[in-house]
Write a protein that holds these residues in place. Structure first.
Motif, PDB file in Angstrom:
ATOM      1  N   LEU A 169      62.137  34.481  54.493  1.00 37.73           N
ATOM      2  CA  LEU A 169      61.599  34.807  55.814  1.00 37.73           C
ATOM      3  C   LEU A 169      62.431  35.891  56.495  1.00 37.73           C
ATOM      4  N   VAL A 170      63.747  35.794  56.349  1.00 37.08           N
ATOM      5  CA  VAL A 170      64.632  36.782  56.977  1.00 37.08           C
ATOM      6  C   VAL A 170      64.425  38.159  56.345  1.00 37.08           C
ATOM      7  N   VAL A 171      64.418  38.203  55.025  1.00 36.40           N
ATOM      8  CA  VAL A 171      64.239  39.494  54.340  1.00 36.40           C
ATOM      9  C   VAL A 171      62.874  40.086  54.674  1.00 36.40           C
ATOM     10  N   ASP A 172      61.837  39.266  54.668  1.00 31.97           N
ATOM     11  CA  ASP A 172      60.488  39.764  55.001  1.00 31.97           C
ATOM     12  C   ASP A 172      60.478  40.398  56.394  1.00 31.97           C
ATOM     13  N   HIS A 173      61.127  39.725  57.333  1.00 33.05           N
ATOM     14  CA  HIS A 173      61.184  40.212  58.720  1.00 33.05           C
ATOM     15  C   HIS A 173      61.895  41.559  58.794  1.00 33.05           C
ATOM     16  N   LEU A 174      63.025  41.669  58.115  1.00 38.17           N
ATOM     17  CA  LEU A 174      63.798  42.904  58.177  1.00 38.17           C
ATOM     18  C   LEU A 174      63.081  44.056  57.472  1.00 38.17           C
ATOM     19  N   VAL A 175      62.433  43.752  56.376  1.00 35.99           N
ATOM     20  CA  VAL A 175      61.666  44.790  55.664  1.00 35.99           C
ATOM     21  C   VAL A 175      60.518  45.278  56.545  1.00 35.99           C
ATOM     22  N   ALA A 176      59.858  44.361  57.236  1.00 34.73           N
ATOM     23  CA  ALA A 176      58.761  44.737  58.133  1.00 34.73           C
ATOM     24  C   ALA A 176      59.237  45.650  59.256  1.00 34.73           C
ATOM     25  N   LEU A 177      60.534  45.559  59.600  1.00 35.60           N
ATOM     26  CA  LEU A 177      61.100  46.432  60.628  1.00 35.60           C
ATOM     27  C   LEU A 177      61.532  47.784  60.059  1.00 35.60           C
ATOM     28  N   GLY A 178      61.361  47.963  58.737  1.00 38.26           N
ATOM     29  CA  GLY A 178      61.685  49.241  58.110  1.00 38.26           C
ATOM     30  C   GLY A 178      63.019  49.273  57.391  1.00 38.26           C
ATOM     31  N   HIS A 179      63.735  48.171  57.338  1.00 39.72           N
ATOM     32  CA  HIS A 179      65.054  48.148  56.687  1.00 39.72           C
ATOM     33  C   HIS A 179      64.909  48.082  55.166  1.00 39.72           C
ATOM     34  N   SER A 276      71.133  45.718  62.482  1.00 44.91           N
ATOM     35  CA  SER A 276      70.464  44.460  62.806  1.00 44.91           C
ATOM     36  C   SER A 276      71.216  43.306  62.154  1.00 44.91           C
ATOM     37  N   VAL A 277      71.238  42.161  62.837  1.00 42.55           N
ATOM     38  CA  VAL A 277      71.947  40.979  62.335  1.00 42.55           C
ATOM     39  C   VAL A 277      71.042  39.753  62.479  1.00 42.55           C
ATOM     40  N   ALA A 278      70.970  38.965  61.419  1.00 45.11           N
ATOM     41  CA  ALA A 278      70.223  37.706  61.452  1.00 45.11           C
ATOM     42  C   ALA A 278      71.100  36.591  60.911  1.00 45.11           C
ATOM     43  N   GLY A 279      70.920  35.400  61.449  1.00 47.53           N
ATOM     44  CA  GLY A 279      71.670  34.237  60.993  1.00 47.53           C
ATOM     45  C   GLY A 279      70.760  33.207  60.358  1.00 47.53           C
ATOM     46  N   TYR A 280      71.241  31.967  60.350  1.00 47.81           N
ATOM     47  CA  TYR A 280      70.467  30.863  59.789  1.00 47.81           C
ATOM     48  C   TYR A 280      70.981  29.570  60.411  1.00 47.81           C
ATOM     49  N   ASP A 281      70.096  28.750  60.958  1.00 46.64           N
ATOM     50  CA  ASP A 281      70.385  27.410  61.520  1.00 46.64           C
ATOM     51  C   ASP A 281      69.765  27.232  62.902  1.00 46.64           C
ATOM     52  N   ASP A 282      69.614  28.314  63.672  1.00 51.50           N
ATOM     53  CA  ASP A 282      69.144  28.239  65.051  1.00 51.50           C
ATOM     54  C   ASP A 282      69.969  27.246  65.857  1.00 51.50           C
ATOM     55  N   THR A 283      71.273  27.428  65.834  1.00 47.25           N
ATOM     56  CA  THR A 283      72.168  26.589  66.613  1.00 47.25           C
ATOM     57  C   THR A 283      72.048  26.941  68.096  1.00 47.25           C
ATOM     58  N   MET A 284      72.643  26.123  68.933  1.00 43.50           N
ATOM     59  CA  MET A 284      72.482  26.249  70.374  1.00 43.50           C
ATOM     60  C   MET A 284      72.874  27.637  70.882  1.00 43.50           C
ATOM     61  N   PHE A 285      73.984  28.172  70.367  1.00 38.52           N
ATOM     62  CA  PHE A 285      74.447  29.458  70.910  1.00 38.52           C
ATOM     63  C   PHE A 285      73.596  30.638  70.447  1.00 38.52           C
ATOM     64  N   THR A 295      67.289  34.248  63.873  1.00 39.22           N
ATOM     65  CA  THR A 295      67.806  33.226  62.962  1.00 39.22           C
ATOM     66  C   THR A 295      66.661  32.435  62.352  1.00 39.22           C
ATOM     67  N   VAL A 296      67.010  31.441  61.556  1.00 36.38           N
ATOM     68  CA  VAL A 296      66.026  30.546  60.948  1.00 36.38           C
ATOM     69  C   VAL A 296      66.274  29.132  61.458  1.00 36.38           C
ATOM     70  N   ASP A 297      65.227  28.538  62.000  1.00 33.20           N
ATOM     71  CA  ASP A 297      65.321  27.161  62.482  1.00 33.20           C
ATOM     72  C   ASP A 297      65.050  26.224  61.318  1.00 33.20           C
ATOM     73  N   GLN A 298      66.073  25.458  60.917  1.00 33.43           N
ATOM     74  CA  GLN A 298      65.864  24.490  59.839  1.00 33.43           C
ATOM     75  C   GLN A 298      65.811  23.062  60.381  1.00 33.43           C
ATOM     76  N   ALA A 299      65.568  22.940  61.694  1.00 33.22           N
ATOM     77  CA  ALA A 299      65.284  21.638  62.314  1.00 33.22           C
ATOM     78  C   ALA A 299      66.379  20.617  62.052  1.00 33.22           C
ATOM     79  N   GLY A 300      67.601  20.943  62.483  1.00 33.80           N
ATOM     80  CA  GLY A 300      68.726  20.037  62.272  1.00 33.80           C
ATOM     81  C   GLY A 300      68.514  18.674  62.902  1.00 33.80           C
ATOM     82  N   HIS A 301      67.948  18.662  64.111  1.00 37.02           N
ATOM     83  CA  HIS A 301      67.690  17.399  64.790  1.00 37.02           C
ATOM     84  C   HIS A 301      66.742  16.525  63.973  1.00 37.02           C
ATOM     85  N   GLN A 302      65.679  17.144  63.437  1.00 43.45           N
ATOM     86  CA  GLN A 302      64.724  16.406  62.614  1.00 43.45           C
ATOM     87  C   GLN A 302      65.366  15.939  61.316  1.00 43.45           C
ATOM     88  N   MET A 303      66.272  16.730  60.758  1.00 49.06           N
ATOM     89  CA  MET A 303      66.980  16.316  59.549  1.00 49.06           C
ATOM     90  C   MET A 303      67.774  15.045  59.820  1.00 49.06           C
TER      91      MET A 303
END
Length: 341
Positions: A169-179, A276-285, A295-303
């Motif tokens: 998902l991250v790579v697809d997003h960045l490629v769509a932006l032209g990277h 451009s910078v992307a992360g993974y986890d969708d933490t609070m900060f 970032t990518v939301d992997q639903a930590g609370h649901q886990m």
């Protein structure tokens, strides 16, 4: 002055005018405790300040304690998982006891053995790096759920995110932006089993696959450090020193992305104006306005919710087949990614 005597279940029964069996039924929410009995017993418990003895419960086969082992305390994503665990246990007699081992295999052995020795009713292991043999040994001794590690076992349940798809998902997003020059910072790993099962390895594989799928195999660029803020900082320094620096960096975790942003600032650069910078986890900060990290939301609370639900099911039925839950990640786009400058 003599210390006050500990209140016992016998004291509660006498105060409420019921039998000790009735008190036990109320405390276990067992069948046969009428509403009137529950009111009387709970009032007596409150008035006397009664607290069940964990040691005594352990002798009878249940301590109402759940052990949770974390790789480390600094990554805020683990707090999201813990929130889910504690929410599900709210209103029950269970208490959570937590320990961290700093991504150390020997430390994991010490902690899991200590939890078993203390007769905990069940254990949740978050992203453990121990051998599969040790995990199976733990699960055969006490009901166990493993969070954040892929692979099936006949002995323990698992809860994971589809890390491979999330990286795509991250790579697809960045490629769509032209990277095109999209780099990745991974957590270095050499163990062949962990290369198949750990989230960091799955994300790195997902990155490689997505880059190749977009015809960008020649642009694959990976810095191998650690999933820490310092690891992100060092990884970004390596990538910025390349003859052709990347136009986008996919950090394998939000905590890694924080280190990347530090390195960019130190180099007089910013995201997304320069990289451009992307992360993974969708933490609070990640959602904090001045950061606004894609970032990518992997639903930590649901886990966490799923993990403790599976664990309590296994406590109640040790012989049931193991279950594997895999959650689908979601891309969260914010301000740190933009079209290529």
């Amino acid at each position: 002055m003599h210390p006050s005597r500990r209140v016992t279940i016998i004291d509660v029964a006498r105060h409420a005018g019921v039998s000790t069996t009735a008190v036990s039924k109320v405390m276990r929410n067992a069948y046969g405790a009428s509403p009137e009995m529950q009111i009387k017993v709970r009032a007596a418990i409150e008035e006397l300040g009664y607290r069940p003895s964990a040691a005594a419960r352990g002798l009878r086969g249940q301590t109402y304690t759940i052990g949770v082992m974390l790789p480390e305390m600094r990554n805020p994503f683990f707090a999201d998982i813990l929130d889910g665990v504690t929410e599900h246990l709210g209103g029950t007699d269970y208490q959570v006891l937590m320990a961290a081992c700093c991504n150390d295999e020997a430390g994991e052995v010490r902690i899991t053995e200590a939890m078993i020795d203390r007769s905990m009713d069940g254990i949740i292991l978050i992203a453990p790096i121990s051998s599969r043999r040790h995990l199976q040994k733990v699960a055969r001794a006490v009901p166990t759920v493993v969070v954040g590690r892929h692979g099936h076992s006949p002995d323990y349940d698992t809860v994971t995110d589809d890390d491979f798809a999330g990286a795509g998902l991250v790579v697809d997003h960045l490629v769509a932006l032209g990277h095109r020059r999209i780099a990745h910072i991974e957590h270095a790993e050499k163990n062949p089993v962990r290369l198949k099962e750990m989230p960091n390895a799955q994300r790195a594989d997902g990155y490689r696959h997505a880059m190749q799928a977009h015809g960008l195999g020649d642009y694959i660029d990976i810095a191998s450090t650690t999933y820490t803020q310092q690891g992100g900082y060092l990884g970004a320094q390596q990538l910025l020193a390349r003859p052709q620096r990347p136009t986008a960096i996919f950090a394998g975790a939000d905590i890694v992305a924080m280190g990347v942003l530090d390195a960019l600032t130190e180099a007089g650069l910013s995201a997304p104006q320069d990289i451009s910078v992307a992360g993974y986890d969708d933490t609070m900060f990640a959602a904090f306005g001045p950061i606004s990290l894609t970032t990518v939301d992997q639903a930590g609370h649901q886990m966490g919710l799923n993990a403790v639900r599976l664990l309590l099911d296994r406590v109640a039925s040790r012989g049931r087949p193991t279950a594997q839950i895999k959650l689908s990640p979601t891309l969260i786009t914010r301000r740190t990614t933009a079209p290529i400058p």
